[in-house]
Design a protein around this motif. Sequence first.
Motif, mmCIF file in Angstrom:
data_model
loop_
_atom_site.group_PDB
_atom_site.id
_atom_site.type_symbol
_atom_site.label_atom_id
_atom_site.label_comp_id
_atom_site.label_asym_id
_atom_site.label_seq_id
_atom_site.Cartn_x
_atom_site.Cartn_y
_atom_site.Cartn_z
ATOM 1 N N ARG A 86 1.066 -1.593 -0.116
ATOM 2 C CA ARG A 86 -0.299 0.219 0.357
ATOM 3 C C ARG A 86 0.927 1.405 0.290
ATOM 4 N NH1 ARG A 86 -5.772 1.470 0.656
ATOM 5 N NH2 ARG A 86 -5.159 3.656 1.876
ATOM 6 N N ALA A 87 2.036 1.304 0.835
ATOM 7 C CA ALA A 87 2.491 2.358 1.010
ATOM 8 C C ALA A 87 3.592 3.186 -0.235
ATOM 9 C CB ALA A 87 4.143 2.247 2.071
ATOM 10 N N MET A 88 4.405 1.856 -1.482
ATOM 11 C CA MET A 88 4.098 2.360 -2.127
ATOM 12 C C MET A 88 3.197 2.990 -3.613
ATOM 13 S SD MET A 88 5.104 -0.895 -5.686
ATOM 14 C CE MET A 88 5.268 0.898 -6.656
ATOM 15 N N ALA A 89 2.319 2.013 -3.785
ATOM 16 C CA ALA A 89 0.851 2.448 -4.338
ATOM 17 C C ALA A 89 0.840 3.836 -4.085
ATOM 18 C CB ALA A 89 -0.226 1.597 -3.892
ATOM 19 N N MET A 90 0.431 4.900 -2.441
ATOM 20 C CA MET A 90 0.663 6.084 -2.001
ATOM 21 C C MET A 90 0.987 6.979 -3.196
ATOM 22 S SD MET A 90 -1.908 6.417 -1.189
ATOM 23 C CE MET A 90 -3.082 5.495 -0.961
ATOM 24 N N THR A 91 3.051 6.273 -2.995
ATOM 25 C CA THR A 91 3.571 7.075 -3.370
ATOM 26 C C THR A 91 3.772 7.071 -4.598
ATOM 27 O OG1 THR A 91 4.988 5.328 -4.345
ATOM 28 C CG2 THR A 91 5.533 5.931 -1.839
ATOM 29 N N ILE A 92 3.082 6.608 -5.779
ATOM 30 C CA ILE A 92 3.037 6.289 -7.169
ATOM 31 C C ILE A 92 1.177 7.887 -6.876
ATOM 32 C CG2 ILE A 92 2.361 5.931 -9.014
ATOM 33 C CD1 ILE A 92 4.955 4.870 -8.270
ATOM 34 N N SER B 23 11.589 -4.374 -6.741
ATOM 35 C CA SER B 23 13.132 -4.655 -6.777
ATOM 36 C C SER B 23 12.899 -2.924 -7.096
ATOM 37 C CB SER B 23 13.234 -5.762 -7.723
ATOM 38 O OG SER B 23 12.958 -4.746 -9.185
ATOM 39 N N TYR B 24 14.120 -2.590 -6.729
ATOM 40 C CA TYR B 24 15.145 -1.525 -7.430
ATOM 41 C C TYR B 24 14.330 -0.708 -8.335
ATOM 42 C CZ TYR B 24 17.424 2.540 -8.230
ATOM 43 O OH TYR B 24 18.481 4.183 -8.876
ATOM 44 N N GLY B 25 14.777 -1.702 -9.997
ATOM 45 C CA GLY B 25 14.816 -1.328 -10.638
ATOM 46 C C GLY B 25 12.724 -1.279 -11.330
ATOM 47 N N LYS B 26 12.571 -1.922 -10.949
ATOM 48 C CA LYS B 26 10.316 -1.823 -10.746
ATOM 49 C C LYS B 26 9.841 -0.641 -10.566
ATOM 50 C CE LYS B 26 7.138 -4.693 -10.488
ATOM 51 N NZ LYS B 26 7.228 -6.475 -9.650
ATOM 52 N N LEU B 27 10.351 0.456 -8.860
ATOM 53 C CA LEU B 27 9.847 1.010 -8.935
ATOM 54 C C LEU B 27 10.744 2.091 -9.034
ATOM 55 C CD1 LEU B 27 8.658 1.908 -5.564
ATOM 56 C CD2 LEU B 27 11.015 2.624 -4.808
ATOM 57 N N MET B 28 11.323 2.425 -9.783
ATOM 58 C CA MET B 28 12.375 3.108 -10.945
ATOM 59 C C MET B 28 11.607 3.751 -12.180
ATOM 60 S SD MET B 28 14.122 5.109 -9.047
ATOM 61 C CE MET B 28 14.114 4.731 -6.748
ATOM 62 N N MET B 29 11.045 2.286 -12.010
ATOM 63 C CA MET B 29 10.274 2.147 -13.505
ATOM 64 C C MET B 29 9.226 2.789 -13.617
ATOM 65 S SD MET B 29 9.718 1.568 -16.547
ATOM 66 C CE MET B 29 10.635 0.666 -17.766
ATOM 67 N N TRP B 30 8.345 2.382 -12.039
ATOM 68 C CA TRP B 30 6.852 3.202 -11.803
ATOM 69 C C TRP B 30 7.239 5.266 -11.371
ATOM 70 C CZ3 TRP B 30 2.358 2.353 -11.638
ATOM 71 C CH2 TRP B 30 1.725 1.296 -11.184
ATOM 72 N N TYR B 31 8.356 5.341 -11.091
ATOM 73 C CA TYR B 31 8.879 6.690 -10.544
ATOM 74 C C TYR B 31 8.981 7.405 -12.397
ATOM 75 C CZ TYR B 31 8.300 5.781 -5.654
ATOM 76 O OH TYR B 31 8.040 5.919 -4.317
ATOM 77 N N PHE B 32 9.509 6.705 -12.775
ATOM 78 C CA PHE B 32 9.819 7.628 -14.358
ATOM 79 C C PHE B 32 8.372 8.166 -15.002
ATOM 80 C CE2 PHE B 32 9.110 6.385 -18.518
ATOM 81 C CZ PHE B 32 10.252 7.492 -19.736
ATOM 82 N N LEU B 33 7.204 6.822 -14.692
ATOM 83 C CA LEU B 33 6.205 6.516 -15.530
ATOM 84 C C LEU B 33 5.103 7.589 -15.163
ATOM 85 C CD1 LEU B 33 4.966 3.354 -16.470
ATOM 86 C CD2 LEU B 33 6.160 4.495 -17.576
ATOM 87 N N ILE B 34 5.946 7.885 -13.047
ATOM 88 C CA ILE B 34 4.589 8.710 -12.694
ATOM 89 C C ILE B 34 5.685 10.437 -13.200
ATOM 90 C CG2 ILE B 34 5.795 8.866 -10.444
ATOM 91 C CD1 ILE B 34 2.054 9.378 -11.001
ATOM 92 N N GLY B 224 6.620 -4.064 -19.199
ATOM 93 C CA GLY B 224 5.213 -4.653 -19.797
ATOM 94 C C GLY B 224 4.675 -3.626 -19.060
ATOM 95 N N LEU B 225 4.885 -2.700 -17.842
ATOM 96 C CA LEU B 225 4.942 -1.416 -16.825
ATOM 97 C C LEU B 225 5.295 -0.187 -18.321
ATOM 98 C CD1 LEU B 225 6.760 -1.522 -13.667
ATOM 99 C CD2 LEU B 225 4.087 -2.107 -14.081
ATOM 100 N N TYR B 226 5.498 -0.276 -19.183
ATOM 101 C CA TYR B 226 6.039 1.205 -19.634
ATOM 102 C C TYR B 226 4.610 0.392 -20.777
ATOM 103 C CZ TYR B 226 8.202 3.686 -22.670
ATOM 104 O OH TYR B 226 8.281 4.784 -24.356
ATOM 105 N N TRP B 227 4.350 -0.596 -21.471
ATOM 106 C CA TRP B 227 3.859 -0.874 -22.453
ATOM 107 C C TRP B 227 2.652 -0.129 -22.185
ATOM 108 C CZ3 TRP B 227 4.522 -1.361 -27.417
ATOM 109 C CH2 TRP B 227 3.404 -1.191 -27.907
ATOM 110 N N HIS B 228 1.963 -0.923 -20.663
ATOM 111 C CA HIS B 228 0.479 -0.176 -20.346
ATOM 112 C C HIS B 228 0.406 0.759 -20.286
ATOM 113 C CE1 HIS B 228 -0.151 -4.463 -20.072
ATOM 114 N NE2 HIS B 228 0.565 -5.061 -19.092
ATOM 115 N N PHE B 229 1.283 1.379 -19.733
ATOM 116 C CA PHE B 229 1.444 3.086 -19.348
ATOM 117 C C PHE B 229 0.440 3.692 -20.992
ATOM 118 C CE2 PHE B 229 3.805 6.927 -20.062
ATOM 119 C CZ PHE B 229 2.623 8.029 -18.929
ATOM 120 N N VAL B 230 2.064 3.278 -22.332
ATOM 121 C CA VAL B 230 1.730 3.415 -23.316
ATOM 122 C C VAL B 230 0.234 3.527 -23.852
ATOM 123 C CG1 VAL B 230 1.790 2.934 -25.951
ATOM 124 C CG2 VAL B 230 3.612 3.102 -24.005
#
Lengths: 149, 244
Positions: A86-92, B23-34, B224-230
């Motif tokens: 949940r905490a991670m989803a919140m940061t997004i 993982s670090y990579g997945k988290l950073m992909m999310w932050y790139f997407l935001i 996949g995260l990137y593709w769904h973002f598109v």
Amino acid sequence: MSAESTHLGTTEADIAHVKRIWKAFWILLVLTILELALGLTIYRIDLGANPNESLVLMIKGVICILTLAKAFYIISIFMHLGDEVRAMAMTIGLPALLFIWFIIAFIAEGSSYRHLRNTDAGIRQYKEQPQQFHHPSAEPAEKSDKKLD
Amino acid sequence: METAIAQTKTKMWAGGRSPFNVSYGKLMMWYFLISDSFTFGAFLISYGSIRFSLNNWVDHNYVFNKFPFTEANLPLAFVSLMTFILIMSSVTMVLAVHEGHKMNQKGVEKWLALTILGGLAFLSCQAWEWTHLITHQHEVLVDGVLQHWGTTVSHNPWGPEVMYKGHMVATPGPVAFGGYFFGITGFHGFHVFSGVVINSIMLIKTKKGDFSKRGHYEMVEKAGLYWHFVDLVWVFVFLCFYLI
């Protein structure tokens, strides 16, 4: 890695997960078709002699809500954000709330600009403009006749 | 003392493990997407702002009413096809990620290939749509002279109609339409293109067995995260340009 979870290992959880993906697909498809139906309804209404502006605006609002629902399903099911901590989803999710302010502020800005454009409220006097580029009495140039078909 | 350490170690933020369980990579992909979503958001909101500031805009049901191989009036039809293609390719991508979790290399290959195919189909559709808009000319009355314009970043033949010699002719519409339309769908199309390139690299790496050697398919997940973002961005582009 145990044998059953490798090649084509279809456990109960796997089947449930694939089912969930296809369910999300059908939801997205139905929402898209609904949006299209509403879009074509707007087209129909605009074809009429006296389009009901507030009805069109309401339909557009419904389409916006359907779009947000689609975005929710893509993010939570396809991108698995619903399954994350949940905490991670919140940061997004929390930074994305900035969009609410962002949209309201800039739409208001645009409306205000239109108000200035159409009234004396701005720094320049409002001059009623005829339909832009419209010269009803201008004699047409000779060349243009050839292009008429 | 040792029990105290063991206890603190089980706490979420005590260190020694990822508090987000990712993982670090997945988290950073999310932050790139935001951050990328804010780029797209800025474009779309600027478009909305300009549209609200003008007294007239184009009627999308007339601009986007053609389908390849036919002259019939079909508003929304072609873009619905494009939307369907992109949603479908999102499904194949999520199935590829799912096969990756099961370490099924053949499954990942199959679904990734289908995803790439979907991406290419979408790009072809966009190429057709752009070509049609730019090259298909319309009658437009400019300063009392009838001209023929395509839709480009500097020409918009979709303005309000006026009576001219007994029939209705369009006048030039706001120039901003072409800039926003080609700019935003172009930027989105560029994302689709880079998504296709990334997915192709994933497919090659899968075929070479890199991921099965590594023991996990997390790279495919990130792609996949990137593709769904598109796909997600397209949902909003579809809304802003074609529906409202």
